[in-house]
Design a protein around this motif. Sequence first.
Motif, PDB file in Angstrom:
ATOM      1  N   ARG A  28     -18.284  41.825  -7.528  1.00  0.00           N
ATOM      2  CA  ARG A  28     -17.251  42.833  -7.828  1.00  0.00           C
ATOM      3  C   ARG A  28     -17.805  43.898  -8.773  1.00  0.00           C
ATOM      4  NH1 ARG A  28     -13.787  38.139  -8.001  1.00  0.00           N
ATOM      5  NH2 ARG A  28     -13.965  38.115 -10.270  1.00  0.00           N
ATOM      6  N   TYR A  29     -18.545  43.457  -9.770  1.00  0.00           N
ATOM      7  CA  TYR A  29     -19.149  44.399 -10.714  1.00  0.00           C
ATOM      8  C   TYR A  29     -20.107  45.340  -9.978  1.00  0.00           C
ATOM      9  CZ  TYR A  29     -22.785  46.075 -13.817  1.00  0.00           C
ATOM     10  OH  TYR A  29     -23.710  46.871 -14.438  1.00  0.00           O
ATOM     11  N   ARG A  30     -20.991  44.789  -9.139  1.00  0.00           N
ATOM     12  CA  ARG A  30     -21.962  45.615  -8.409  1.00  0.00           C
ATOM     13  C   ARG A  30     -21.263  46.602  -7.485  1.00  0.00           C
ATOM     14  NH1 ARG A  30     -25.676  47.377 -10.101  1.00  0.00           N
ATOM     15  NH2 ARG A  30     -26.562  47.776  -8.071  1.00  0.00           N
ATOM     16  N   ALA A  31     -20.155  46.196  -6.889  1.00  0.00           N
ATOM     17  CA  ALA A  31     -19.394  47.113  -6.033  1.00  0.00           C
ATOM     18  C   ALA A  31     -18.856  48.279  -6.860  1.00  0.00           C
ATOM     19  CB  ALA A  31     -18.260  46.369  -5.335  1.00  0.00           C
ATOM     20  N   ARG A  32     -18.415  47.999  -8.075  1.00  0.00           N
ATOM     21  CA  ARG A  32     -17.930  49.061  -8.969  1.00  0.00           C
ATOM     22  C   ARG A  32     -19.061  50.027  -9.313  1.00  0.00           C
ATOM     23  NH1 ARG A  32     -14.975  46.198 -13.901  1.00  0.00           N
ATOM     24  NH2 ARG A  32     -14.601  48.358 -14.496  1.00  0.00           N
ATOM     25  N   VAL A  33     -20.229  49.481  -9.601  1.00  0.00           N
ATOM     26  CA  VAL A  33     -21.371  50.332  -9.959  1.00  0.00           C
ATOM     27  C   VAL A  33     -21.756  51.225  -8.786  1.00  0.00           C
ATOM     28  CG1 VAL A  33     -23.837  50.295 -10.565  1.00  0.00           C
ATOM     29  CG2 VAL A  33     -22.233  48.791 -11.753  1.00  0.00           C
ATOM     30  N   LYS A  34     -21.718  50.690  -7.586  1.00  0.00           N
ATOM     31  CA  LYS A  34     -22.069  51.480  -6.400  1.00  0.00           C
ATOM     32  C   LYS A  34     -21.127  52.664  -6.198  1.00  0.00           C
ATOM     33  CE  LYS A  34     -24.489  47.946  -3.838  1.00  0.00           C
ATOM     34  NZ  LYS A  34     -24.576  47.149  -2.621  1.00  0.00           N
ATOM     35  N   GLN A  35     -19.918  52.583  -6.725  1.00  0.00           N
ATOM     36  CA  GLN A  35     -18.938  53.661  -6.578  1.00  0.00           C
ATOM     37  C   GLN A  35     -19.142  54.788  -7.597  1.00  0.00           C
ATOM     38  OE1 GLN A  35     -16.678  53.829  -4.038  1.00  0.00           O
ATOM     39  NE2 GLN A  35     -17.860  52.071  -3.330  1.00  0.00           N
ATOM     40  N   LEU A  36     -19.994  54.575  -8.582  1.00  0.00           N
ATOM     41  CA  LEU A  36     -20.222  55.594  -9.613  1.00  0.00           C
ATOM     42  C   LEU A  36     -21.012  56.767  -9.044  1.00  0.00           C
ATOM     43  CD1 LEU A  36     -21.306  53.262 -12.565  1.00  0.00           C
ATOM     44  CD2 LEU A  36     -19.142  54.530 -12.376  1.00  0.00           C
ATOM     45  N   PRO A  37     -20.838  57.963  -9.636  1.00  0.00           N
ATOM     46  CA  PRO A  37     -21.708  59.085  -9.250  1.00  0.00           C
ATOM     47  C   PRO A  37     -23.173  58.687  -9.473  1.00  0.00           C
ATOM     48  CG  PRO A  37     -19.898  59.857 -10.626  1.00  0.00           C
ATOM     49  CD  PRO A  37     -19.853  58.346 -10.642  1.00  0.00           C
ATOM     50  N   GLU A  38     -24.061  59.275  -8.680  1.00  0.00           N
ATOM     51  CA  GLU A  38     -25.460  58.838  -8.670  1.00  0.00           C
ATOM     52  C   GLU A  38     -26.104  58.818 -10.055  1.00  0.00           C
ATOM     53  OE1 GLU A  38     -29.699  59.711  -6.437  1.00  0.00           O
ATOM     54  OE2 GLU A  38     -28.094  61.194  -6.288  1.00  0.00           O
ATOM     55  N   ASN A  39     -25.919  59.853 -10.874  1.00  0.00           N
ATOM     56  CA  ASN A  39     -26.595  59.884 -12.171  1.00  0.00           C
ATOM     57  C   ASN A  39     -26.084  58.773 -13.090  1.00  0.00           C
ATOM     58  OD1 ASN A  39     -24.158  61.334 -12.279  1.00  0.00           O
ATOM     59  ND2 ASN A  39     -24.864  62.619 -13.958  1.00  0.00           N
ATOM     60  N   ALA A  57     -28.021  35.690 -21.658  1.00  0.00           N
ATOM     61  CA  ALA A  57     -28.425  35.086 -20.399  1.00  0.00           C
ATOM     62  C   ALA A  57     -27.340  34.208 -19.791  1.00  0.00           C
ATOM     63  CB  ALA A  57     -29.689  34.253 -20.604  1.00  0.00           C
ATOM     64  N   ASP A  58     -26.316  33.839 -20.566  1.00  0.00           N
ATOM     65  CA  ASP A  58     -25.296  32.944 -20.025  1.00  0.00           C
ATOM     66  C   ASP A  58     -24.362  33.703 -19.100  1.00  0.00           C
ATOM     67  OD1 ASP A  58     -24.055  34.354 -22.115  1.00  0.00           O
ATOM     68  OD2 ASP A  58     -22.562  32.776 -22.353  1.00  0.00           O
ATOM     69  N   GLY A  59     -23.877  33.015 -18.088  1.00  0.00           N
ATOM     70  CA  GLY A  59     -23.066  33.630 -17.050  1.00  0.00           C
ATOM     71  C   GLY A  59     -21.809  34.316 -17.536  1.00  0.00           C
ATOM     72  N   ALA A  60     -20.915  33.584 -18.177  1.00  0.00           N
ATOM     73  CA  ALA A  60     -19.616  34.143 -18.552  1.00  0.00           C
ATOM     74  C   ALA A  60     -19.767  35.251 -19.589  1.00  0.00           C
ATOM     75  CB  ALA A  60     -18.702  33.038 -19.083  1.00  0.00           C
ATOM     76  N   GLY A  61     -20.591  35.033 -20.603  1.00  0.00           N
ATOM     77  CA  GLY A  61     -20.785  36.056 -21.627  1.00  0.00           C
ATOM     78  C   GLY A  61     -21.428  37.302 -21.063  1.00  0.00           C
ATOM     79  N   ALA A  62     -22.419  37.112 -20.210  1.00  0.00           N
ATOM     80  CA  ALA A  62     -23.089  38.252 -19.598  1.00  0.00           C
ATOM     81  C   ALA A  62     -22.137  39.000 -18.677  1.00  0.00           C
ATOM     82  CB  ALA A  62     -24.325  37.792 -18.838  1.00  0.00           C
ATOM     83  N   MET A  63     -21.357  38.281 -17.901  1.00  0.00           N
ATOM     84  CA  MET A  63     -20.441  38.948 -16.969  1.00  0.00           C
ATOM     85  C   MET A  63     -19.391  39.762 -17.719  1.00  0.00           C
ATOM     86  SD  MET A  63     -21.394  39.003 -13.961  1.00  0.00           S
ATOM     87  CE  MET A  63     -20.060  40.130 -13.698  1.00  0.00           C
ATOM     88  N   THR A  64     -18.891  39.235 -18.801  1.00  0.00           N
ATOM     89  CA  THR A  64     -17.922  39.993 -19.596  1.00  0.00           C
ATOM     90  C   THR A  64     -18.559  41.283 -20.081  1.00  0.00           C
ATOM     91  OG1 THR A  64     -16.756  37.999 -20.254  1.00  0.00           O
ATOM     92  CG2 THR A  64     -16.467  39.929 -21.661  1.00  0.00           C
ATOM     93  N   MET A  65     -19.797  41.196 -20.531  1.00  0.00           N
ATOM     94  CA  MET A  65     -20.500  42.380 -21.012  1.00  0.00           C
ATOM     95  C   MET A  65     -20.687  43.393 -19.881  1.00  0.00           C
ATOM     96  SD  MET A  65     -24.128  42.643 -23.026  1.00  0.00           S
ATOM     97  CE  MET A  65     -25.020  41.934 -21.666  1.00  0.00           C
ATOM     98  N   TYR A  66     -21.109  42.951 -18.701  1.00  0.00           N
ATOM     99  CA  TYR A  66     -21.300  43.861 -17.575  1.00  0.00           C
ATOM    100  C   TYR A  66     -19.972  44.488 -17.140  1.00  0.00           C
ATOM    101  CZ  TYR A  66     -26.100  42.241 -17.056  1.00  0.00           C
ATOM    102  OH  TYR A  66     -27.416  41.945 -17.276  1.00  0.00           O
ATOM    103  N   GLU A  67     -18.921  43.703 -17.101  1.00  0.00           N
ATOM    104  CA  GLU A  67     -17.610  44.251 -16.733  1.00  0.00           C
ATOM    105  C   GLU A  67     -17.138  45.284 -17.751  1.00  0.00           C
ATOM    106  OE1 GLU A  67     -16.000  40.341 -14.270  1.00  0.00           O
ATOM    107  OE2 GLU A  67     -15.684  40.468 -16.434  1.00  0.00           O
ATOM    108  N   ASP A  68     -17.381  45.017 -19.032  1.00  0.00           N
ATOM    109  CA  ASP A  68     -17.030  45.992 -20.066  1.00  0.00           C
ATOM    110  C   ASP A  68     -17.862  47.262 -19.915  1.00  0.00           C
ATOM    111  OD1 ASP A  68     -15.202  44.169 -21.054  1.00  0.00           O
ATOM    112  OD2 ASP A  68     -16.398  43.638 -22.822  1.00  0.00           O
ATOM    113  N   LEU A  69     -19.126  47.096 -19.550  1.00  0.00           N
ATOM    114  CA  LEU A  69     -19.985  48.252 -19.309  1.00  0.00           C
ATOM    115  C   LEU A  69     -19.423  49.093 -18.166  1.00  0.00           C
ATOM    116  CD1 LEU A  69     -22.579  49.907 -19.701  1.00  0.00           C
ATOM    117  CD2 LEU A  69     -23.709  48.288 -18.135  1.00  0.00           C
ATOM    118  N   ALA A  70     -19.022  48.440 -17.084  1.00  0.00           N
ATOM    119  CA  ALA A  70     -18.441  49.168 -15.951  1.00  0.00           C
ATOM    120  C   ALA A  70     -17.179  49.898 -16.382  1.00  0.00           C
ATOM    121  CB  ALA A  70     -18.146  48.209 -14.798  1.00  0.00           C
ATOM    122  N   ASP A  71     -16.330  49.236 -17.172  1.00  0.00           N
ATOM    123  CA  ASP A  71     -15.116  49.895 -17.682  1.00  0.00           C
ATOM    124  C   ASP A  71     -15.478  51.141 -18.482  1.00  0.00           C
ATOM    125  OD1 ASP A  71     -13.529  47.842 -16.633  1.00  0.00           O
ATOM    126  OD2 ASP A  71     -13.299  46.811 -18.557  1.00  0.00           O
TER     127      ASP A  71
END
Length: 135
Positions: A28-39, A57-71
């Motif tokens: 889901r996170y990667r799909a969000r990133v793909k929708q961003l403008p190219e730059n 490196a842990d799954g849940a902590g890392a995923m929260t960070m990536y999702e926050d980055l996407a937000d």
Amino acid sequence: MADENKSRYLHYLEIVTGSLEEKKRWRRYRARVKQLPENYRIAVEALERYLMHFGPADGAGAMTMYEDLADLVEQSVADGIPIRGLFGDDPIEFVETFMANYPLGQYRARERNRFTSAIARAAGEATPPRDRTQG
């Protein structure tokens, strides 16, 4: 009985491959990133590479960070904030500050400060230099 076997199979599968829910979150996170403008997408993917090496490196902590980055990036795009307005002139300072908001990042900041203080004491200095992540 069939449900029990399926549940047991999924349990063993997750032991070997990792959490299926975390994999779904990643997709889901990667799909969000793909929708961003190219730059913005280029910038986020570069940040991802950095985080893969130096972030949690842990799954849940890392995923929260990536999702926050996407937000954060999606909101910046919506608000018309340019790349440098988001990441600043020093992208390393941005990412280190960003990571410091998550448990492993806080641990690293504490250890970095502890190490810096120990070296300063060993060198006979009264005040160690400030850590870049502490603002």
